[in-house]
Write a protein that holds these residues in place. Structure first.
Motif, PDB file in Angstrom:
ATOM      1  N   PRO A 133       0.842  -1.195   0.000  1.00  0.00           N
ATOM      2  CA  PRO A 133       0.000   0.000   0.000  1.00  0.00           C
ATOM      3  C   PRO A 133       0.876   1.243   0.000  1.00  0.00           C
ATOM      4  CG  PRO A 133       0.032  -0.981   2.176  1.00  0.00           C
ATOM      5  CD  PRO A 133       0.791  -1.910   1.275  1.00  0.00           C
ATOM      6  N   PHE A 164      -0.641   0.282  -4.213  1.00  0.00           N
ATOM      7  CA  PHE A 164      -2.086   0.404  -4.084  1.00  0.00           C
ATOM      8  C   PHE A 164      -2.401   1.596  -3.190  1.00  0.00           C
ATOM      9  CE2 PHE A 164      -1.037  -3.924  -5.069  1.00  0.00           C
ATOM     10  CZ  PHE A 164      -2.006  -4.317  -5.988  1.00  0.00           C
ATOM     11  N   THR A 166      -4.681   2.135  -0.917  1.00  0.00           N
ATOM     12  CA  THR A 166      -4.967   1.844   0.485  1.00  0.00           C
ATOM     13  C   THR A 166      -4.622   0.383   0.780  1.00  0.00           C
ATOM     14  OG1 THR A 166      -7.234   1.068   0.094  1.00  0.00           O
ATOM     15  CG2 THR A 166      -6.912   3.452   0.421  1.00  0.00           C
ATOM     16  N   TYR A 167      -4.537   0.047   2.066  1.00  0.00           N
ATOM     17  CA  TYR A 167      -4.295  -1.346   2.420  1.00  0.00           C
ATOM     18  C   TYR A 167      -5.468  -2.224   1.972  1.00  0.00           C
ATOM     19  CZ  TYR A 167      -2.998  -5.595   4.798  1.00  0.00           C
ATOM     20  OH  TYR A 167      -2.663  -6.895   5.056  1.00  0.00           O
ATOM     21  N   ASP A 169      -7.271  -1.891  -0.746  1.00  0.00           N
ATOM     22  CA  ASP A 169      -7.060  -2.204  -2.158  1.00  0.00           C
ATOM     23  C   ASP A 169      -5.989  -3.285  -2.324  1.00  0.00           C
ATOM     24  OD1 ASP A 169      -8.919  -0.290  -2.894  1.00  0.00           O
ATOM     25  OD2 ASP A 169      -7.413   1.288  -3.128  1.00  0.00           O
ATOM     26  N   TYR A 170      -4.927  -3.147  -1.535  1.00  0.00           N
ATOM     27  CA  TYR A 170      -3.828  -4.132  -1.576  1.00  0.00           C
ATOM     28  C   TYR A 170      -4.320  -5.516  -1.162  1.00  0.00           C
ATOM     29  CZ  TYR A 170       0.623  -6.240   0.040  1.00  0.00           C
ATOM     30  OH  TYR A 170       1.694  -7.068   0.266  1.00  0.00           O
ATOM     31  N   ARG A 172      -7.374  -6.709  -1.202  1.00  0.00           N
ATOM     32  CA  ARG A 172      -8.282  -7.281  -2.208  1.00  0.00           C
ATOM     33  C   ARG A 172      -7.496  -7.884  -3.363  1.00  0.00           C
ATOM     34  NH1 ARG A 172     -11.722  -3.126  -0.492  1.00  0.00           N
ATOM     35  NH2 ARG A 172     -10.684  -1.574  -1.792  1.00  0.00           N
ATOM     36  N   ALA A 173      -6.408  -7.210  -3.751  1.00  0.00           N
ATOM     37  CA  ALA A 173      -5.605  -7.701  -4.877  1.00  0.00           C
ATOM     38  C   ALA A 173      -4.912  -9.011  -4.538  1.00  0.00           C
ATOM     39  CB  ALA A 173      -4.583  -6.640  -5.290  1.00  0.00           C
TER      40      ALA A 173
END
Length: 254
Positions: A133, A164, A166-167, A169-170, A172-173
């Protein structure tokens, strides 16, 4: 500020002027940090071709040998972190103080030899995508990682940041298996090695807690056998064997 506040890091002691006024309490955190290889990614993990699969393992092991844990501890954990091998932290009763520390000792020559013996060259090494992130500290950790690999001949342009916003978003990826190198931390929910080894149990693969998407029949068999056992020397031995399996497979920089 650590150098101004502390007279000693091991053991942790306040400077005399502060010790006259204050008490210091320091406890070992019941968790660990680790960078997992996404074993579902054929560029670095499991490959359908046996030869390529073996070469990928050699590459992972070389990357682990290139990692400098004392330097990571010094720069980002103020020199008070405890470096230990594997995925069972010292806070767990199943921790093995006699476990070989080779997996957390830097070996640049060994890393270069592994690459050479398995046909890896600067030209054919895969691009490594290191996820994190967006933050200054995370970027600094990435740059340090890239510098470690540079010392074994990994081209800097082939070690790339995958950032990413935010954490969330990270997370989820990597839960969708979209991140090649996943750096996370884990704090134990309860003081038992089961809580950390489950991070590498095959059925827990993404979107579960096994973000490495690691699958090893012997490891999983031992996990199932020990999950219902009461504390005993046999159970402890089984957990320590699982720890060694993860280390030997070079699944995580831990």
């Amino acid at each position: 500020q650590f150098d101004q506040v502390l007279a000693s890091r091991e053991p942790l002691l306040l400077n005399p002027s502060l010790a006259e006024k204050y008490h210091l309490l320091a406890n070992l955190e019941s968790g660990f940090v680790h960078t997992d290889f996404n074993m579902a990614d054929p560029r670095i993990g499991y490959h359908p071709d046996a030869g390529e699969n073996a070469r990928n393992k050699a590459l992972r092991c070389a990357i682990i040998k290139a990692f400098d844990w004392p330097k990571r501890n010094e720069v980002f954990y103020y020199g008070i972190g405890q470096v230990f091998p594997g995925i069972i932290p010292p806070a767990a009763p199943e921790f093995d103080p006699d476990q070989s520390e080779a997996s957390v000792q830097r070996d640049l020559e060994g890393a270069r030899t592994l690459l050479e013996q398995n046909g890896w060259t600067p030209g054919n090494l895969p691009v490594l995508e290191y996820g994190f992130p967006s933050s200054v500290t995370e970027r600094q950790m990435f740059e340090q990682f890239r510098s470690f690999l540079g010392e074994i001949g990994y081209p800097a342009e082939k070690v790339r940041p995958l950032t990413f916003a935010t954490y969330g978003d990270y997370a989820r990826a990597y839960l969708n298996r979209e991140v090649m190198l996943i750096t996370t931390g884990w704090t134990m929910d309860y003081p038992d090695a089961e809580n950390t080894v489950q991070l590498f149990f095959g059925p827990n693969s993404s979107p579960g807690s096994n973000s490495a998407n690691y699958s090893n029949e012997e490891f999983d068999r031992l996990y199932r056998s020990g999950s219902g056992m009461q504390a005993s020397p046999m159970r402890t031995t089984m957990y320590r064997n699982r720890n060694r399996i993860v280390i030997d497979d070079c699944v995580t920089i831990s």
